[in-house]
Design an enzyme around this catalytic site. Structure first.
Site, PDB file in Angstrom:
ATOM      1  N   LYS A 107       0.805  -1.218   0.000  1.00  0.00           N
ATOM      2  CA  LYS A 107       0.000   0.000   0.000  1.00  0.00           C
ATOM      3  C   LYS A 107       0.841   1.273   0.000  1.00  0.00           C
ATOM      4  O   LYS A 107       0.311   2.361  -0.226  1.00  0.00           O
ATOM      5  CB  LYS A 107      -0.955  -0.010   1.193  1.00  0.00           C
ATOM      6  CG  LYS A 107      -2.005  -1.115   1.082  1.00  0.00           C
ATOM      7  CD  LYS A 107      -2.973  -1.078   2.249  1.00  0.00           C
ATOM      8  CE  LYS A 107      -4.137  -2.028   2.051  1.00  0.00           C
ATOM      9  NZ  LYS A 107      -3.760  -3.449   2.209  1.00  0.00           N
TER      10      LYS A 107
HETATM   11  C1  LIG Z   1      -4.495  -4.493   1.731  1.00  0.00           C
HETATM   12  C2  LIG Z   1      -3.745  -5.781   1.589  1.00  0.00           C
HETATM   13  C3  LIG Z   1      -4.174  -6.809   0.711  1.00  0.00           C
HETATM   14  C4  LIG Z   1      -5.457  -6.724  -0.079  1.00  0.00           C
HETATM   15  O1  LIG Z   1      -5.403  -5.769  -1.109  1.00  0.00           O
HETATM   16  P1  LIG Z   1      -6.771  -5.253  -1.786  1.00  0.00           P
HETATM   17  O2  LIG Z   1      -6.356  -4.226  -2.749  1.00  0.00           O
HETATM   18  O3  LIG Z   1      -7.583  -4.713  -0.652  1.00  0.00           O
HETATM   19  O4  LIG Z   1      -7.419  -6.449  -2.400  1.00  0.00           O
HETATM   20  C5  LIG Z   1      -3.381  -7.939   0.573  1.00  0.00           C
HETATM   21  N1  LIG Z   1      -2.246  -8.094   1.293  1.00  0.00           N
HETATM   22  C6  LIG Z   1      -1.813  -7.149   2.153  1.00  0.00           C
HETATM   23  C7  LIG Z   1      -0.579  -7.408   2.927  1.00  0.00           C
HETATM   24  C8  LIG Z   1      -2.533  -5.965   2.336  1.00  0.00           C
HETATM   25  O5  LIG Z   1      -2.102  -5.040   3.205  1.00  0.00           O
END
Ligand SMILES: *Cc1c(COP(=O)(O)O)cnc(C)c1O
Length: 432
Positions: A107
């Site tokens: 993210k």
């Molecule tokens: C947020 C997150 C996800 C999921 O991603 P999305 O875009 O919400 O599907 C998967 N793995 C980790 C480690 C995350 O922080």
């Protein structure tokens, strides 16, 4: 580029307005009014371009002239200030590691890109401060806090459920100070989420200029396209179509991958891998969308039962189920399977995955078992140290703690306790 609300195509706004407001007034997610098409020569020669150039070309048509070219190139460069290694896990299977950024979760890319866009759009009206209000079950809060730290004109307020995030995640939210405030809520993630939603709808808070920073926001969602370009560039020489598996919760990441495909990136197939929260896999089986109570799992960043971005995926395919079904496979896996896979990957492949990456690997293997003529990639979305408890207890190994994490663990936790919506409202209204 204009963006329309998925609840009403007649509501159209600029990239700037969509990024600043996050969601349309009618609560619809924003969606680009047309799908740009990349130059085919560029795609055919992608290996000759730098990652920064590729990312710039992918995102520029979505922004148009709202950010000048030079500034956008700078934003892209600052966003991508860390590596995205592709690691061989076994024959024809690769992990694209997205966790080498400041908070060690994928993210970071979306949060860094969004913070710089908002900073550009708001720098000239400093008297009109924006407040990012976000609820987190773990990784979003840390990435947003780090991405927006020290950005002028923007305050960040993060709500998190007390005692329900990992130690590393809590420190990442609560130790930075400056323009970042952590509100510690006695309750669940859903309680935090409900308080945030209420605040967005509260007329009494209109002057606070609240916006969101989860993957609903186009400025956080779209830069996730970059990963898929990097994977394609690195594996193009293999000459086989690419199958990309994405551990999915809110389905923002995979939806960005599918957007990359629509603008011209030749990805062969997408696989969404979920934990026990299997609303989308059940939908793909039955065409009935029936979210159920959220289930707590080891891969907690994917504990989402009603994924916000799934409506965007449907829109990408103009709600034609057949087309969606031929481009996307979905599978759900249990915690037992996840643990067995963490062990297998470590002991047999010498690869230390985290629980989310392990779910992605499981999805990829399942698809490839019936469709062997692909090169496979799964996205590794978090560093294993973020989920050290499950790794240490199941693999009997200690994880070397990276520098970024040591620094944050030494910081002092500062939070404000909030136990009701009234408490949140009072906090938001009374800040200077
Ligand atoms: C947020 C997150 C996800 C999921 O991603 P999305 O875009 O919400 O599907 C998967 N793995 C980790 C480690 C995350 O922080």
């Amino acid at each position: 580029m204009k963006y329309y609300s998925l609840n009403n195509p007649n509501i159209k706004v600029s990239f700037k307005e969509a990024a600043i407001t996050g969601i349309a007034q009618d609560k619809g997610l924003y969606f680009p009014e047309s799908i740009p098409q990349l130059d085919t020569d560029f795609i055919a020669n992608i290996e000759n371009y730098s990652d920064n150039e590729i990312a710039y070309r992918a995102i520029a048509p979505f922004i148009g002239d709202e950010i000048p070219e030079e500034k956008l190139r700078q934003i892209v460069e600052e966003t991508l200030s860390f590596p995205f290694p592709l690691v061989v896990v076994e024959k024809d299977i690769f992990a694209l590691e997205l966790f080498h950024g400041p908070t060690m979760a994928f993210k970071d890319v979306g949060a860094r890109f969004m913070s710089r866009c908002l900073n550009y759009f708001t720098k000239d009206d400093a008297d009109k401060k924006i407040t990012i209000l976000v609820a987190t079950s773990g990784d979003t809060g840390g990435a947003v806090a780090s991405g927006f730290l020290g950005v002028e004109g923007i305050d960040v307020v993060i709500l998190y459920p007390s005692g329900k995030v990992s130690d590393v995640q809590e420190k990442q939210l609560t130790t930075l100070g400056q323009n970042i405030t952590a509100l510690e809520v006695q309750g669940s993630f859903d309680d935090c989420q409900d308080m945030v939603k209420k605040a967005f709808l509260d007329d009494a808070l209109k002057d606070v200029r609240l916006t969101s920073a989860n993957s609903i926001n186009i400025a956080r969602w779209l830069p996730q396209m970059f990963y898929y370009f990097f994977a394609y560039k690195a594996l193009k020489a293999k000459g086989k179509p690419l199958a990309v598996a994405v551990p999915s919760g809110n389905f923002g990441n995979i939806c960005a991958g599918m957007m990359a495909h629509k603008i011209g990136l030749p990805i062969g197939h997408f696989i969404a891998a979920t934990n026990a929260n299997d609303t989308v896999p059940r939908y793909m089986d039955t065409q009935q969308y029936t979210p159920q109570q959220t289930i707590e799992t080891l891969s907690n960043a994917m504990d989402v039962s009603n994924p916000s971005n799934f409506v965007r995926i449907l829109e990408l395919f103009r709600n034609e189920f057949g087309a969606l079904n031929s481009g996307l496979s979905t599978y759900s896996f249990t915690d037992e399977q996840t643990i067995a896979t963490l062990k297998k990957l470590y002991n047999e492949n010498g690869y230390l995955a985290d629980p989310h990456g392990a779910v992605g690997y499981l999805g990829l293997k399942k698809y490839l078992s019936e469709n062997p003529d692909f090169t496979g990639v799964f996205l590794e979305t978090a560093h294993p140290v973020k989920f050290a408890d499950s790794i240490t207890s199941n693999l009997n190994i200690e994880i070397t703690i990276p520098e970024q994490i040591i620094t944050v663990m030494n910081g002092e936790k500062k939070t404000i306790a909030v136990d009701s919506y009234e408490g949140l409202k009072e906090f938001l209204s009374n800040r200077q």
